[in-house]
Design a protein around this motif. Sequence first.
Motif, PDB file in Angstrom:
ATOM      1  N   ALA A 195       0.819  -1.209   0.000  1.00  0.00           N
ATOM      2  CA  ALA A 195       0.000   0.000   0.000  1.00  0.00           C
ATOM      3  C   ALA A 195       0.853   1.260   0.000  1.00  0.00           C
ATOM      4  O   ALA A 195       0.498   2.266  -0.625  1.00  0.00           O
ATOM      5  CB  ALA A 195      -0.933  -0.004   1.205  1.00  0.00           C
ATOM      6  N   GLN A 196       1.975   1.210   0.685  1.00  0.00           N
ATOM      7  CA  GLN A 196       2.801   2.406   0.824  1.00  0.00           C
ATOM      8  C   GLN A 196       3.692   2.655  -0.387  1.00  0.00           C
ATOM      9  O   GLN A 196       3.849   3.797  -0.829  1.00  0.00           O
ATOM     10  CB  GLN A 196       3.666   2.287   2.078  1.00  0.00           C
ATOM     11  CG  GLN A 196       4.534   3.531   2.335  1.00  0.00           C
ATOM     12  CD  GLN A 196       5.314   3.421   3.634  1.00  0.00           C
ATOM     13  OE1 GLN A 196       5.181   2.442   4.371  1.00  0.00           O
ATOM     14  NE2 GLN A 196       6.126   4.414   3.923  1.00  0.00           N
TER      15      GLN A 196
ATOM     16  N   LEU B 245       4.404  -6.111  -9.755  1.00  0.00           N
ATOM     17  CA  LEU B 245       3.426  -6.183  -8.659  1.00  0.00           C
ATOM     18  C   LEU B 245       2.833  -7.584  -8.543  1.00  0.00           C
ATOM     19  O   LEU B 245       2.511  -8.039  -7.444  1.00  0.00           O
ATOM     20  CB  LEU B 245       2.324  -5.148  -8.886  1.00  0.00           C
ATOM     21  CG  LEU B 245       2.788  -3.686  -8.966  1.00  0.00           C
ATOM     22  CD1 LEU B 245       1.599  -2.748  -9.054  1.00  0.00           C
ATOM     23  CD2 LEU B 245       3.668  -3.321  -7.778  1.00  0.00           C
ATOM     24  N   GLU B 246       2.709  -8.269  -9.696  1.00  0.00           N
ATOM     25  CA  GLU B 246       2.227  -9.651  -9.650  1.00  0.00           C
ATOM     26  C   GLU B 246       3.231 -10.539  -8.912  1.00  0.00           C
ATOM     27  O   GLU B 246       2.842 -11.431  -8.143  1.00  0.00           O
ATOM     28  CB  GLU B 246       2.014 -10.180 -11.071  1.00  0.00           C
ATOM     29  CG  GLU B 246       1.509 -11.623 -11.115  1.00  0.00           C
ATOM     30  CD  GLU B 246       1.360 -12.143 -12.537  1.00  0.00           C
ATOM     31  OE1 GLU B 246       1.241 -13.366 -12.704  1.00  0.00           O
ATOM     32  OE2 GLU B 246       1.368 -11.320 -13.483  1.00  0.00           O
ATOM     33  N   ALA B 247       4.527 -10.301  -9.134  1.00  0.00           N
ATOM     34  CA  ALA B 247       5.561 -11.078  -8.443  1.00  0.00           C
ATOM     35  C   ALA B 247       5.491 -10.850  -6.935  1.00  0.00           C
ATOM     36  O   ALA B 247       5.638 -11.793  -6.148  1.00  0.00           O
ATOM     37  CB  ALA B 247       6.943 -10.701  -8.980  1.00  0.00           C
ATOM     38  N   PHE B 248       5.255  -9.612  -6.520  1.00  0.00           N
ATOM     39  CA  PHE B 248       5.109  -9.334  -5.093  1.00  0.00           C
ATOM     40  C   PHE B 248       3.868 -10.028  -4.532  1.00  0.00           C
ATOM     41  O   PHE B 248       3.881 -10.540  -3.408  1.00  0.00           O
ATOM     42  CB  PHE B 248       5.023  -7.826  -4.853  1.00  0.00           C
ATOM     43  CG  PHE B 248       6.361  -7.170  -4.665  1.00  0.00           C
ATOM     44  CD1 PHE B 248       6.853  -6.904  -3.396  1.00  0.00           C
ATOM     45  CD2 PHE B 248       7.138  -6.821  -5.751  1.00  0.00           C
ATOM     46  CE1 PHE B 248       8.088  -6.310  -3.219  1.00  0.00           C
ATOM     47  CE2 PHE B 248       8.377  -6.226  -5.593  1.00  0.00           C
ATOM     48  CZ  PHE B 248       8.854  -5.966  -4.307  1.00  0.00           C
ATOM     49  N   SER B 249       2.793 -10.045  -5.315  1.00  0.00           N
ATOM     50  CA  SER B 249       1.576 -10.714  -4.868  1.00  0.00           C
ATOM     51  C   SER B 249       1.809 -12.214  -4.705  1.00  0.00           C
ATOM     52  O   SER B 249       1.336 -12.828  -3.741  1.00  0.00           O
ATOM     53  CB  SER B 249       0.452 -10.464  -5.885  1.00  0.00           C
ATOM     54  OG  SER B 249      -0.730 -11.150  -5.517  1.00  0.00           O
ATOM     55  N   VAL B 250       2.560 -12.801  -5.638  1.00  0.00           N
ATOM     56  CA  VAL B 250       2.886 -14.227  -5.546  1.00  0.00           C
ATOM     57  C   VAL B 250       3.743 -14.478  -4.303  1.00  0.00           C
ATOM     58  O   VAL B 250       3.554 -15.476  -3.593  1.00  0.00           O
ATOM     59  CB  VAL B 250       3.612 -14.699  -6.817  1.00  0.00           C
ATOM     60  CG1 VAL B 250       4.169 -16.106  -6.623  1.00  0.00           C
ATOM     61  CG2 VAL B 250       2.676 -14.669  -8.017  1.00  0.00           C
TER      62      VAL B 250
ATOM     63  N   LEU C 112      10.210   2.888  -7.933  1.00  0.00           N
ATOM     64  CA  LEU C 112      10.650   1.494  -8.031  1.00  0.00           C
ATOM     65  C   LEU C 112      11.773   1.220  -7.038  1.00  0.00           C
ATOM     66  O   LEU C 112      11.788   0.181  -6.372  1.00  0.00           O
ATOM     67  CB  LEU C 112      11.126   1.186  -9.453  1.00  0.00           C
ATOM     68  CG  LEU C 112      11.574  -0.261  -9.698  1.00  0.00           C
ATOM     69  CD1 LEU C 112      10.384  -1.214  -9.586  1.00  0.00           C
ATOM     70  CD2 LEU C 112      12.251  -0.409 -11.066  1.00  0.00           C
ATOM     71  N   LYS C 113      12.701   2.148  -6.918  1.00  0.00           N
ATOM     72  CA  LYS C 113      13.792   1.956  -5.964  1.00  0.00           C
ATOM     73  C   LYS C 113      13.259   1.906  -4.541  1.00  0.00           C
ATOM     74  O   LYS C 113      13.674   1.042  -3.742  1.00  0.00           O
ATOM     75  CB  LYS C 113      14.823   3.077  -6.099  1.00  0.00           C
ATOM     76  CG  LYS C 113      15.966   2.955  -5.101  1.00  0.00           C
ATOM     77  CD  LYS C 113      17.012   4.035  -5.282  1.00  0.00           C
ATOM     78  CE  LYS C 113      18.151   3.857  -4.278  1.00  0.00           C
ATOM     79  NZ  LYS C 113      19.228   4.860  -4.464  1.00  0.00           N
ATOM     80  N   GLU C 114      12.337   2.790  -4.213  1.00  0.00           N
ATOM     81  CA  GLU C 114      11.813   2.829  -2.846  1.00  0.00           C
ATOM     82  C   GLU C 114      11.012   1.581  -2.514  1.00  0.00           C
ATOM     83  O   GLU C 114      10.889   1.214  -1.343  1.00  0.00           O
ATOM     84  CB  GLU C 114      10.959   4.083  -2.661  1.00  0.00           C
ATOM     85  CG  GLU C 114      11.774   5.373  -2.680  1.00  0.00           C
ATOM     86  CD  GLU C 114      10.910   6.611  -2.508  1.00  0.00           C
ATOM     87  OE1 GLU C 114       9.684   6.442  -2.342  1.00  0.00           O
ATOM     88  OE2 GLU C 114      11.461   7.724  -2.555  1.00  0.00           O
ATOM     89  N   LEU C 115      10.477   0.920  -3.533  1.00  0.00           N
ATOM     90  CA  LEU C 115       9.774  -0.340  -3.297  1.00  0.00           C
ATOM     91  C   LEU C 115      10.711  -1.378  -2.680  1.00  0.00           C
ATOM     92  O   LEU C 115      10.296  -2.197  -1.849  1.00  0.00           O
ATOM     93  CB  LEU C 115       9.186  -0.860  -4.610  1.00  0.00           C
ATOM     94  CG  LEU C 115       8.471  -2.213  -4.568  1.00  0.00           C
ATOM     95  CD1 LEU C 115       7.271  -2.169  -3.628  1.00  0.00           C
ATOM     96  CD2 LEU C 115       8.044  -2.626  -5.972  1.00  0.00           C
TER      97      LEU C 115
ATOM     98  N   LEU D 165      11.120  -3.218   0.705  1.00  0.00           N
ATOM     99  CA  LEU D 165      11.301  -4.650   0.919  1.00  0.00           C
ATOM    100  C   LEU D 165      12.418  -4.927   1.922  1.00  0.00           C
ATOM    101  O   LEU D 165      12.302  -5.845   2.745  1.00  0.00           O
ATOM    102  CB  LEU D 165      11.598  -5.334  -0.412  1.00  0.00           C
ATOM    103  CG  LEU D 165      11.772  -6.855  -0.360  1.00  0.00           C
ATOM    104  CD1 LEU D 165      10.495  -7.526   0.112  1.00  0.00           C
ATOM    105  CD2 LEU D 165      12.191  -7.391  -1.734  1.00  0.00           C
ATOM    106  N   ARG D 166      13.482  -4.142   1.861  1.00  0.00           N
ATOM    107  CA  ARG D 166      14.594  -4.370   2.794  1.00  0.00           C
ATOM    108  C   ARG D 166      14.141  -4.226   4.246  1.00  0.00           C
ATOM    109  O   ARG D 166      14.446  -5.079   5.096  1.00  0.00           O
ATOM    110  CB  ARG D 166      15.723  -3.385   2.506  1.00  0.00           C
ATOM    111  CG  ARG D 166      16.915  -3.521   3.450  1.00  0.00           C
ATOM    112  CD  ARG D 166      17.806  -2.323   3.375  1.00  0.00           C
ATOM    113  NE  ARG D 166      17.100  -1.096   3.770  1.00  0.00           N
ATOM    114  CZ  ARG D 166      17.559   0.129   3.531  1.00  0.00           C
ATOM    115  NH1 ARG D 166      18.703   0.305   2.905  1.00  0.00           N
ATOM    116  NH2 ARG D 166      16.856   1.182   3.916  1.00  0.00           N
TER     117      ARG D 166
END
Length: 465
Positions: A50-51, A75-80, A189-192, A197-198
């Motif tokens: 969400a963030q 985003l699909e990869a993150f959902s998986v 994308l970098k902040e994701l 994620l980190r």
Amino acid sequence: MEAKLIERLEAAVARLESLSAGGISARGLPDGVDEVSSDPSILAFDDLMAQYAARVSAAAEKIGGQVLDVTKLVLEAFSVQKKLLIEIKQTQKPDMAGLVEFLKPLNEVILKVNAMTEGRRSDFFNHLKSAGDSLSALAWIAYTGKDCGMSMPIAHVEESWQMAEFYNNKVLVEYRNKDQIHVEWAKALKELYLPGLRDYVKSHYPLGPVWSASGKKASSASSKAPPPGAPAPPPPPPASLFSSEPSQPSSSNPKQGMSAVFQEISSGNVSVGLKKVTADMKTKNRTDRTGVVSASGKETHSSSPSFSKAGPPKLELQMGRKWAVENQIGRKNLVIDDCDAKQSVYIYGCKDSVLQIQGKVNNITIDKCTKMGVVFKDVVAACEVVNCNGVEVQCQGSAPTISVDNTSGCQLYLSKDSLGTSITTAKSSEINVLVPTGPDGDWSDLTHQKHYLKLVGILHLVAIK
């Protein structure tokens, strides 16, 4: 503070109620896993999406095209990965073959993204590569212990983003004065990944995923053998990010990524076949790698009748904006003299040739060339060397950025006006940077001087092999 907390709780309740209809749990999962989906680590993953994911998606929607397509796959990869994290809490730790089968859904999405970067370069190649390389960060979920052959989860996420950042920075440089939406996409994308994620992995899985001690057993590919009389299975898919079996080497499809690393480590014979490097083999002692790129005579814009296997040779201005220099073989006197700062130069598939660019151009790209020499005066944006072998590049004027990617053997000659150049390299070897020194203009190889950073000022060498 309390008002914000109440608003957040109300929004969460509304979302849960809107998604709970029809026997489906609040997070899109079948009934029976509601307890797991409400685990703090899973809720935190939703907060992560969400963030950070919303910003990437919003920017991609405005750009459209391939950028939107690749963003949807990210985003699909993150959902998986979220679904896999839920399953891990209900599944016993599998063996290596079982782990590969378990992670297959994630790997399939990653292969889809990698497929988008294949073939001839598109206008959004840097976007695609940035997104594709970034997905290797999701492989942190494969960490099974200190002996598994990969870095700790937090370090793995950071190292994986370093690979993607090479192309992400190219997007920032290319669009910083052209289109801020692309800049916003690259930053989002970098902040994701950093810090998104980190920080998530750091808070919930610093030592890797925690498998269930009493859950169901993970199925493996061997347990799904077809019944007698069934037709033969289809051929195996391309090499994947997660692999338990070493693939057969092929000159057209070499082993890449984590698979190759893991296979070498697990073999136990990492040093077998290595040759001893003698003094005369070191780059600094080789006499055939010194001197300035030479060029004799001058050629008009007509090409010779010789053809390469890749196609006919080209040296032409296309659409008034792009010089195409392609498939030139053994031509030492190629010249582009009628150019301006709005034009770009794309050099592709050339071998054993030398090109002189007499004037200022916007951008220079040298792609899939072998033993190619390029001499240019000034470049507005950047000079890029990708997928090359044994190239020499000389800047006689100034260049803000020079990047070298997936290249073996590259000599960079910088003039006194280009000592402020920012140089980045990724997955490359044998990179030498030479600058003029002394009253006679002798060339000094900065690569073998420990104090080169002080000599050059803001010159940066970032080597990611």
